[in-house]
Design a protein around this motif. Structure first.
Motif, PDB file in Angstrom:
ATOM      1  N   SER A 219      -9.231 -29.295 -13.167  1.00  0.00           N
ATOM      2  CA  SER A 219      -8.412 -30.216 -13.950  1.00  0.00           C
ATOM      3  C   SER A 219      -8.445 -31.612 -13.344  1.00  0.00           C
ATOM      4  O   SER A 219      -8.227 -31.783 -12.144  1.00  0.00           O
ATOM      5  CB  SER A 219      -6.978 -29.704 -13.983  1.00  0.00           C
ATOM      6  N   THR A 221      -6.395 -33.861 -13.476  1.00  0.00           N
ATOM      7  CA  THR A 221      -5.109 -34.324 -12.929  1.00  0.00           C
ATOM      8  C   THR A 221      -4.973 -33.973 -11.457  1.00  0.00           C
ATOM      9  O   THR A 221      -4.230 -34.623 -10.738  1.00  0.00           O
ATOM     10  CB  THR A 221      -3.921 -33.719 -13.703  1.00  0.00           C
ATOM     11  N   LEU A 222      -5.728 -32.931 -11.012  1.00  0.00           N
ATOM     12  CA  LEU A 222      -5.688 -32.632  -9.579  1.00  0.00           C
ATOM     13  C   LEU A 222      -6.163 -33.839  -8.783  1.00  0.00           C
ATOM     14  O   LEU A 222      -5.596 -34.187  -7.757  1.00  0.00           O
ATOM     15  CB  LEU A 222      -6.564 -31.419  -9.253  1.00  0.00           C
ATOM     16  N   GLU A 224      -6.249 -36.979  -9.936  1.00  0.00           N
ATOM     17  CA  GLU A 224      -5.332 -38.100 -10.146  1.00  0.00           C
ATOM     18  C   GLU A 224      -4.137 -37.973  -9.234  1.00  0.00           C
ATOM     19  O   GLU A 224      -3.686 -38.931  -8.603  1.00  0.00           O
ATOM     20  CB  GLU A 224      -4.900 -38.138 -11.609  1.00  0.00           C
ATOM     21  N   SER A 225      -3.622 -36.752  -9.181  1.00  0.00           N
ATOM     22  CA  SER A 225      -2.481 -36.503  -8.323  1.00  0.00           C
ATOM     23  C   SER A 225      -2.818 -36.824  -6.871  1.00  0.00           C
ATOM     24  O   SER A 225      -2.033 -37.445  -6.157  1.00  0.00           O
ATOM     25  CB  SER A 225      -2.071 -35.044  -8.491  1.00  0.00           C
ATOM     26  N   ALA A 226      -4.018 -36.436  -6.473  1.00  0.00           N
ATOM     27  CA  ALA A 226      -4.431 -36.699  -5.099  1.00  0.00           C
ATOM     28  C   ALA A 226      -4.610 -38.194  -4.864  1.00  0.00           C
ATOM     29  O   ALA A 226      -4.274 -38.714  -3.799  1.00  0.00           O
ATOM     30  CB  ALA A 226      -5.728 -35.958  -4.794  1.00  0.00           C
ATOM     31  N   ILE A 240     -10.061 -30.635  -2.562  1.00  0.00           N
ATOM     32  CA  ILE A 240      -9.933 -30.202  -3.965  1.00  0.00           C
ATOM     33  C   ILE A 240     -11.231 -29.580  -4.467  1.00  0.00           C
ATOM     34  O   ILE A 240     -11.257 -28.418  -4.853  1.00  0.00           O
ATOM     35  CB  ILE A 240      -9.522 -31.376  -4.878  1.00  0.00           C
ATOM     36  N   PRO A 243     -12.531 -26.349  -2.277  1.00  0.00           N
ATOM     37  CA  PRO A 243     -11.675 -25.159  -2.450  1.00  0.00           C
ATOM     38  C   PRO A 243     -11.652 -24.659  -3.890  1.00  0.00           C
ATOM     39  O   PRO A 243     -11.593 -23.463  -4.136  1.00  0.00           O
ATOM     40  CB  PRO A 243     -10.289 -25.651  -2.032  1.00  0.00           C
TER      41      PRO A 243
END
Lengths: 331, 376, 520
Positions: A219, A221-222, A224-226, A240, A243
Motif C-alpha cells: 500500500s 500509504t505505508l 507516505e506514512s513513513a 517497508i 519486510p
C-alpha cells in the motif's frame, strides 16, 4: 460454538448415550453434506478436472517409469518386461569418480548460484521501484528482461565472444591495464564464475518481475506514512519494502532450493570443454555423456531419481525451517 | 504559535487545476474539519499540508515558518491515514515506535513513550500483537498512537473513520474528540461525512470543486449557510429546497409556489417577481392538525419511524419534502394531506440564480446555544 | 488421391488373402502389396516429399510400378528431429511397422534385433536377394562390420561411395608471396606456419594471422598423424583403430605422447589458433573471410568453394588442397576418409508378414535400375543416359538449389538401404575439389577404417561401465596438455596408470573379443 450442557447426577448416562446417537446420526449426514456441496458447486469441480488430469497424466503416470532405475531396462522389452537388478545402477553411479565430481560440482554451482544469483533479482526489483521516471524505468526493465528471451545458444555465443582472448571485450578491457589475454573458457577456475554470471545476466531481470509484483502490492500509504514519520528512502527500503516482500522472497527461496540440483544443462553443454570438466561437469551433463554412448536410460533414471529425492528432502527441510522461523511457508 | 496558515494554496496537475487558491487560518489548538463531497480537493489540501503533494502555488506556513519546500519529516506534523497504514510485519508496539526509531531516539524514551501512548489509547494488552490480529477499531487506535507518540505540532487526519462500521465510528469519533481535548494539539481533519464534521469540529471548512464555500462553527454553518451547496451538504436529512416567486403581499413579501403561498420575512433584498429558493430544514417544519393561514400542505408518501422521531417523506407537487417530527400517536396515512408551519426566521432564502443566501438574514438567535455547545 | 488410396487398400486386401509371388525378377507381386514404413531422417520426418506424407516421392511412384510394393508411411516421432527420440517412441509402441528405416538405426537394430524386434536378414538375402548378396560377397568385411553380436545381419545399410572426405588446405598465394614451397613434410610445415605467423602474409602490418585453424576443434588432433600417432580409426572422432589385427585406442599408445607434446609446443608458439576450442563452426568462414587463416584440414567439397566466394574480397585468394605432409617417420597419410557403411538404412521388423517380398524389394534397389533410381531420381525427369552414363539434366545442375537438396525432394539419396553412386556427386563437385581429389588420387594415402564391432551383452556392459568415463578423462587431459596446463611427457606414466585403473584394459579386451568374433 458448541454449548456444553451442565450434566447432573443420573442424567449423565442418558446424555452420553444421546450424544453418541447424535454422533452416529451425524456421520452419514456429513457424507450427505459433501454430496450437497458437490451438487451445489459442481461447476467449480468441472473446472478443476483439466488440471487434475494434467497432473495425473504428466506428473503421476510417468512415476511408473521410475522403476527402470532398479531394472536392466530395454525399450523393446518394455518396463514390465525388463528384469529387476536392485540398486546396481546406484552402485555404478557412486563408484564412479566422475559422477561424484559432477555431484560436487552441481552442489557447489547451485550454492554459488543461490548465494549470488538469488539476491540480484530482489535488488533489481527494489532498484526499479526507486526509479521515478516511468520512461527511464521501462527502458531499464526492457534491457534487463531482454536476455531471458534470447535462446541459450545465442547467449552462449555472446559469452564466448565476450571472453575470447583475441577479440573479446573482457580481454580488451584487461589489456588496458596491461593484463595478458586469458583464455577464460578453457580455465577450470573461471568456469563457475562465468557460468553463474551468465545465468544471472540471463535470468535476473525476468525473475525480478515476481518481486516487482509483490512490491506493487504494498500500500502506498505505508510509504507516505513513513515519509511523514521522517524515514529516508534507504530506511523505507529496509523497513517497508523488504519486510513487505519477505514472504515472497521466502517462497521463492524454498522453490529455488528445491531446484538446487537442476543446473541449466544446455548452457553448460554450450560453454564447457573437456578442459573445464573439472569444475563444470554437473550430474546432468555427466548423464548426457553417459547416456549418449548407448541409451543408458536406466542409469539416467537412477541419477534422476537421486536428484529428485535430494530435491524433495531439501524442499521439505527448507519449508520446515521457514515455517518455524518466519511463519511463511509453501504449504 | 503552532497554527497553520494556507495563503492562496493552489494545486495543479499539468494544466488541470484541482485546488484553486485556498485561504485558511488554523489557530493553535484548534480542531478544523475539511468537509465536502469526493473530489472537492480536501484530501489534496491535507496532503499538501503534510508535504506528500507538492504545492503548486501560494504559501503554507506552519508555526510561522514557510513550509512549501520543507520535507515532510521537518514539518513536525503527524498523519493518520484512512487505511491505517500499519506495517503488517511489525507488532503494535513496533508500529507505534516506528517514527521514533526512524529518528533514532533512545531506547528507554521509545519504550516509555510507547507505554504511555498505549495506556492513553487502551492498547496496553495488545502491544505484542500484529495488525492482522486486531479489529478495525484497534487498528485505528494504533494508527493514532503512531501519530501522537511523536508529539507533533499538527495532527492531520485523512478520513480516519471511513473504514469502520457505523457503531465503531460513533465510538471512535468520541475518542478522537476526547483525545483532542486532552492533548490540545492543532488538528486538521478531512472527512466527507458531515456528521463527523459537525460533532468534531471547532470550525468546519466546506469545500466544493477545489474552493472553500464557507468557514465557520458547526452551528453557524447549520443555521446560516451562505449558499444552497452548504445548506444542502450539512444536516441530515438535508434541507428541503423549494423554488418560489416573490409577490408583494399586504403584510410584506409572500412566496408563491405550486399554488401555495408562504409569508416571508421582510428583507430589503426581496423584490416582487424575484425567483428565489426557500430552504426549510426538516427539523423546523411544525406539523399542524388543520390547514391554517401561513401553513403549507403536502401529501404523505412514506413514514420512517426512528423511535422518538419520525421522518415523514412527503410530496409537494412533484418535489419531495421531508419533515422531521416527534412521533405522533396516530399513524399518518400514506396519501393523506398534512399541514405544517415554519417560523419565518428559520426559513433560509437564496437567490435562485446565484444560489447565494439573500443578505440581511439573521436566523435562529433562539437556537444559538447549540453553537456554544458544539464549541465546547 | 482418396480414390487411389482406397483402391490401394482394396488391392492390398486381395494381396493379403492370396499373395501372388512372382518367382523371380520384377515386379515382385502382381497385385500391389502395401508395406508400412518408419522413415525418420534429418531432412524429412516421414516417408513423403519433405516429410509431407500426403505427397508421394516421384521415385516411390516409379518403384511402386516396378516392384508392385507400395510403401505406406507409419513414421513415429514426426514432431521431433531427434532420430534417437523417434526410435525410442517407435520401439516403446511395441507394434512396429513392416520396415524401419532412417538415420542411425544400426545401434537400436543391432541391440533389439537379437531380442526379437527385427528379423535376421542373412538367410533371406541368401535365398531371395541376389544383388545384395553379390555386393556383400565382394565385400565380406562390410558384412562383418554391420553384423550384430549374434553374428547376424539385421539391416541393409546406406553404402556411401567415393573415398575422400577431408583434406589439407593452404593459402597458396601466401606461400607465393613469402617465396615458400608447398610444405612436403612436418618440418617444412612447421617452417611455413612460423612464416605465416611472423612475416605478415596478409600484409596488413599486424601480426594477426592464424597459421593453423579448424572449424571442429578435434581437427587439431589430425596433426597427430604428422608425428606417426593417430587421432581416430574412423570418421567418428576419438574412435579406436586396428593395429596389426588388434583393436587399440589412439590416445593410449606411446606415439600419442610425442604427438601431443608437439601439438602443445605448436600451440604455445602460436602456430595453432589460440581460440580453437571455442571459435566454433563459423571459424572457417570468419578466418578466411578476414584474410587471417593459413592452413586447415577440412572437407574437399565445402572448402574448395572459398576461392570463388572470396575472389572479389581478397585479390589473389588461393586456398588449395595440398598432399598430407610426410610425418616424422616418413609416412604420408590422410587419416580421414569416407566411411564405406553408414549406420543408416532399413530393417525388417518382427511383425512384417512378408519378409520375402520385403527383402526382394530391398534387393530391387541394388539392381542397376534401382540403384540409378535411388541415386539420380526418375530417368527422363532429372537425368538421362548419355553414352551409358547417367547424367543429370542441365536444369538440375544449373539450379540454384544444391543437387542433393533437389534429390531429397525426388525421393533419391534418402536414407533407405542403398548403394550410393559417386558419379552422382562428381557431376556437381567444383573444379577445385575435383583437382584436389585427383591430386590425392596420385598417392596411396588412405588407411583402413575401423568399422566398429558388435558387442554382446557382457562386452556391452563392460563398455558402458568404463568407456564413457575413460573417454572423458582422456579428453580432459588432452585439452589440458594442449593448452599447456600440464606436461604430457611428465604426466604420461600417471596418465597410463590412471587409464589402467579406470578399466581401459577391460574395455580393450571386450573390444578385441568382439573384433575376433566378428572379423575372423
Amino acid at each position: 460454538m458448541t454449548h456444553v450442557p451442565e450434566i447432573q447426577g443420573n442424567r449423565t448416562e442418558e446424555l452420553v448415550i444421546e450424544a453418541r446417537e447424535a454422533q452416529r446420526e451425524r456421520a452419514p449426514s456429513r457424507v450427505a453434506r459433501v454430496g450437497d456441496h458437490l451438487k451445489r458447486e459442481w461447476q467449480l469441480y468441472v473446472m478443476l478436472i483439466p488440471t487434475v488430469i494434467w497432473l495425473l497424466v504428466f506428473l503421476y503416470k510417468p512415476m511408473y517409469g521410475l522403476q527402470i532405475a532398479f531394472k536392466d531396462y530395454s525399450i523393446f522389452r518394455g518396463i514390465s518386461g525388463s528384469p529387476w537388478i536392485g540398486l546396481e545402477h546406484f552402485q555404478t553411479l557412486f563408484n564412479n569418480d566422475q559422477f561424484l565430481r559432477a555431484l560436487k560440482n552441481t552442489v557447489i554451482m547451485s550454492a554459488y548460484g543461490l548465494l549470488f544469483g538469488f539476491p540480484v533479482p530482489i535488488l533489481l526489483a527494489v532498484m526499479f521501484n526507486e526509479i521515478l521516471s516511468p520512461w527511464y524505468r521501462k527502458t531499464a526493465q526492457t534491457i534487463v528482461y531482454l536476455p531471458h528471451f534470447i535462446s541459450s545458444v545465442i547467449i552462449a555465443g555472446i559469452v564466448i565472444t565476450a571472453f575470447s582472448p583475441s577479440a573479446g571485450i573482457v580481454n580488451t578491457f584487461l589489456g588496458w591495464f596491461g593484463v595478458d589475454p586469458i583464455y577464460f573458457l578453457t580455465k577450470p577456475e573461471w568456469f563457475r564464475p562465468i557460468f553463474i554470471g551468465t545465468g544471472i545476466w540471463q535470468e535476473a531481470g525476468f525473475q525480478s518481475i515476481v518481486y516487482l509484483a509483490a512490491i506493487a502490492g504494498i500500500s502506498p500509504t505505508l510509504y507516505e506514512s513513513a515519509v511523514v514519520d521522517g524515514a529516508s528512502r534507504w530506511q523505507m527500503i529496509w523497513k517497508i519494502t523488504i519486510p513487505s516482500i519477505l514472504p515472497t522472497i521466502i517462497i521463492m527461496l524454498i522453490i529455488r532450493i528445491g531446484n538446487i540440483l537442476e543446473i541449466s544443462f544446455e548452457m553448460i553443454i554450450l560453454l564447457y570443454q573437456p578442459a573445464t570438466y573439472a569444475t563444470g561437469d554437473v550430474v546432468n551433463t555427466f548423464i548426457y555423456r553417459q547416456g549418449i554412448q548407448g541409451g543408458q536410460y536406466d542409469l539416467a533414471a537412477a541419477a534422476g531419481l537421486f536428484n529428485a529425492v535430494m530435491a524433495f528432502v531439501l524442499v521439505i527441510s527448507a519449508n520446515t525451517l521457514s515455517k518455524r522461523f518466519s511463519r511463511t511457508s509453501l504449504w | 504559535m503552532s497554527g497553520v496558515r494556507l495563503d492562496g494554496i493552489v494545486k495543479a496537475y499539468g494544466a488541470v487545476q484541482v485546488v484553486h487558491g485556498i485561504e485558511l487560518d488554523v489557530q493553535e489548538g484548534e480542531f478544523v474539519v475539511l468537509v465536502g463531497p469526493s473530489g472537492c480537493g480536501k484530501s489534496t489540501t491535507l496532503r499538501m499540508i503534510a508535504g506528500l503533494e507538492e504545492i503548486s502555488g501560494g504559501t503554507l506556513t506552519i508555526d510561522g515558518r514557510k513550509m512549501n519546500r520543507v520535507a515532510p519529516k521537518d514539518r513536525d506534523v503527524a498523519m493518520v491515514f484512512q487505511n491505517y497504514a500499519l506495517y503488517p510485519h511489525l507488532n503494535v508496539a513496533e508500529n507505534i515506535a516506528f517514527g521514533l526509531r526512524i529518528r533514532k531516539e533512545k531506547k528507554e524514551l521509545i519504550k516509555s513513550s510507547v507505554d504511555e501512548v498505549g495506556g492513553i489509547l487502551g492498547l496496553t494488552d495488545y502491544l505484542e500483537r500484529r495488525p492482522a490480529d486486531l479489529s478495525g477499531g484497534q487498528r485505528q487506535r494504533v494508527a493514532m498512537g503512531r501519530a501522537i507518540v511523536r508529539r507533533p505540532k499538527v495532527f492531520l487526519f485523512d478520513e480516519p473513520l471511513s473504514n469502520l462500521d457505523a457503531k465503531l465510528r460513533t465510538q471512535m469519533r468520541a475518542e478522537i474528540k476526547r483525545l483532542h481535548n486532552r492533548l490540545g494539539a492543532t488538528s486538521i481533519y478531512v472527512t466527507h461525512d458531515q456528521v463527523e464534521a459537525m460533532t468534531l469540529a471547532d470550525r468546519i471548512v466546506v469545500m466544493h470543486d477545489g474552493r472553500i464555500e464557507q468557514v465557520g462553527t458547526p452551528m453557524e454553518l447549520f443555521l446560516n449557510p451562505v449558499n444552497t451547496f452548504v445548506a444542502g451538504f450539512l444536516g441530515s436529512p438535508p434541507m428541503n429546497m423549494q423554488r418560489a416567486t416573490v409577490v408583494a403581499g399586504e403584510g410584506g413579501p409572500i412566496a408563491e409556489f405550486k399554488g401555495q403561498s408562504l409569508p416571508l420575512p421582510a428583507l430589503e433584498a426581496l423584490r416582487p417577481g424575484q425567483e428565489i429558493v426557500i430552504g426549510i430544514r426538516p427539523e423546523y417544519a411544525e406539523l399542524r392538525t388543520a390547514p391554517e393561514p401561513g401553513t403549507m400542505q403536502v401529501d404523505v408518501d412514506l413514514v420512517e419511524t426512528l423511535g422518538s422521531e419520525a421522518l415523514i417523506h412527503c410530496m409537494l407537487g412533484d418535489d419531495p419534502f421531508v419533515i422531521r417530527a416527534e412521533t405522533i400517536g396516530q399513524p399518518l396515512k400514506v396519501g393523506s394531506r398534512v399541514s405544517f408551519a415554519v417560523r419565518p426566521d428559520l426559513l433560509r432564502l437564496f437567490d435562485a440564480r446565484s444560489g447565494r443566501a439573500l443578505p440581511g438574514q439573521r436566523a435562529g438567535e433562539a437556537l444559538s446555544f447549540g453553537a456554544e455547545a458544539a464549541a465546547q | 488421391m482418396r480414390i487411389r488410396t482406397s483402391l490401394a487398400a482394396a488391392l492390398a486386401c486381395t494381396a493379403l488373402t492370396s499373395p501372388t509371388l512372382a518367382d523371380d525378377g520384377f515386379p515382385i507381386v502382381d497385385e500391389p502389396l502395401e508395406l508400412t514404413i518408419h522413415m525418420h531422417w534429418p531432412r524429412a520426418q516421414g516417408y513423403g516429399v519433405g516429410g509431407d506424407t500426403s505427397k508421394i516421392y516421384p521415385v516411390e511412384e516409379v518403384a511402386r510400378e516396378k516392384t508392385g510394393i507400395w510403401l505406406i508411411d507409419a513414421t513415429a516421432g514426426k514432431n521431433t528431429k531427434d532420430n534417437n527420440e523417434a526410435m525410442n517412441l517407435l520401439l516403446a509402441q511395441g507394434k512396429l511397422p513392416d520396415i524401419v528405416g532412417g538415420n542411425r538405426i544400426q545401434q537400436p537394430v543391432n541391440q533389439y534385433g537379437p531380442e526379437g524386434a527385427f528379423q535376421p536378414l542373412d538367410d533371406l538375402i541368401e535365398e531371395h536377394a541376389p544383388h545384395i548378396k553379390a555386393f556383400f560377397d565382394e565385400r565380406p568385411e562390410l558384412r562383418q562390420a554391420i553384423s550384430a553380436h549374434d553374428g547376424k545381419m539385421y539391416y541393409i545399410p546406406y553404402l556411401p561411395d567415393g573415398k575422400y572426405g577431408r583434406a589439407w588446405y593452404i593459402r597458396r598465394d601466401w606461400l607465393d608471396k613469402l617465396g615458400l614451397e608447398t610444405p612436403d613434410n612436418v618440418d617444412e610445415l612447421y617452417e611455413v606456419l612460423k612464416a605465416f605467423r611472423d612475416q605478415d602474409p596478409n600484409g596488413n602490418g599486424q601480426k594477426d594471422e592464424v597459421p593453423y585453424f579448424a572449424r571442429d576443434w578435434e581437427e587439431v588432433l589430425r596433426l597427430l598423424t604428422l608425428w606417426d600417432a593417430r587421432s581416430s580409426g574412423s570418421d567418428t572422432y576419438h574412435d579406436f583403430y586396428v593395429d596389426d589385427g588388434e583393436v587399440v585406442h589412439p590416445y593410449a599408445v606411446e606415439a600419442y605422447r610425442d604427438g601431443i607434446a608437439n601439438i602443445a609446443k605448436w600451440y604455445a608458439e602460436g602456430l595453432i589458433d589460440p581460440e580453437i576450442f571455442t571459435r566454433g563452426s563459423s571459424s572457417r568462414e570468419y578466418l578466411l573471410g578476414e584474410n587471417l587463416g593459413g592452413v586447415t584440414h577440412d572437407w574437399f567439397a565445402s572448402t574448395s568453394g572459398y576461392n570463388q566466394a572470396l575472389a572479389d574480397k581478397i585479390p589473389g585468394f588461393d586456398f588449395s588442397p595440398f598432399l598430407p605432409p610426410e610425418s616424422a617417420g616418413g609416412v604420408r597419410m590422410e587419416e580421414h576418409r569416407r566411411i564405406p557403411i553408414k549406420p543408416d538404412g532399413w530393417a525388417i521388423s518382427f511383425s512384417n508378414e512378408h519378409p520375402e517380398e520385403t527383402i526382394r524389394y530391398f534387393d530391387y534397389w541394388f539392381t542397376e535400375e534401382g540403384r540409378n533410381l535411388s541415386n539420380f531420381g526418375v530417368e527422363g525427369k532429372t537425368w538421362n543416359m548419355v553414352d551409358g552414363e547417367p547424367v543429370f539434366t542441365d536444369e538440375v545442375l544449373s539450379s540454384s538449389t544444391p543437387v542433393n537438396s533437389q534429390m531429397y525432394l525426388e525421393g533419391a539419396q534418402i536414407y533407405r538401404g542403398y548403394w550410393m553412386d559417386y558419379r552422382y556427386e562428381w557431376q556437381w563437385t567444383s573444379e577445385g575439389a575435383r583437382e584436389g581429389i585427383k591430386l590425392y588420387d596420385t598417392e596411396d594415402l588412405l588407411v583402413d577404417q575401423f568399422l566398429g564391432v558388435a558387442l554382446n551383452k557382457d562386452e556391452q556392459e563392460v563398455y558402458d561401465r568404463f568407456w564413457p568415463s575413460i573417454q572423458t578423462y582422456m579428453l580432459e587431459r588432452q585439452q589440458a596438455w594442449i593448452l599447456g596446463s600440464g606436461d604430457v611427457t611428465a604426466d604420461w606414466d600417471s596418465y597410463v596408470s590412471t587409464l589402467d585403473r579406470m578399466g581401459l584394459p577391460q574395455v580393450l579386451e571386450a573390444m578385441n573379443s568382439a573384433y575376433q568374433r566378428q572379423y575372423n
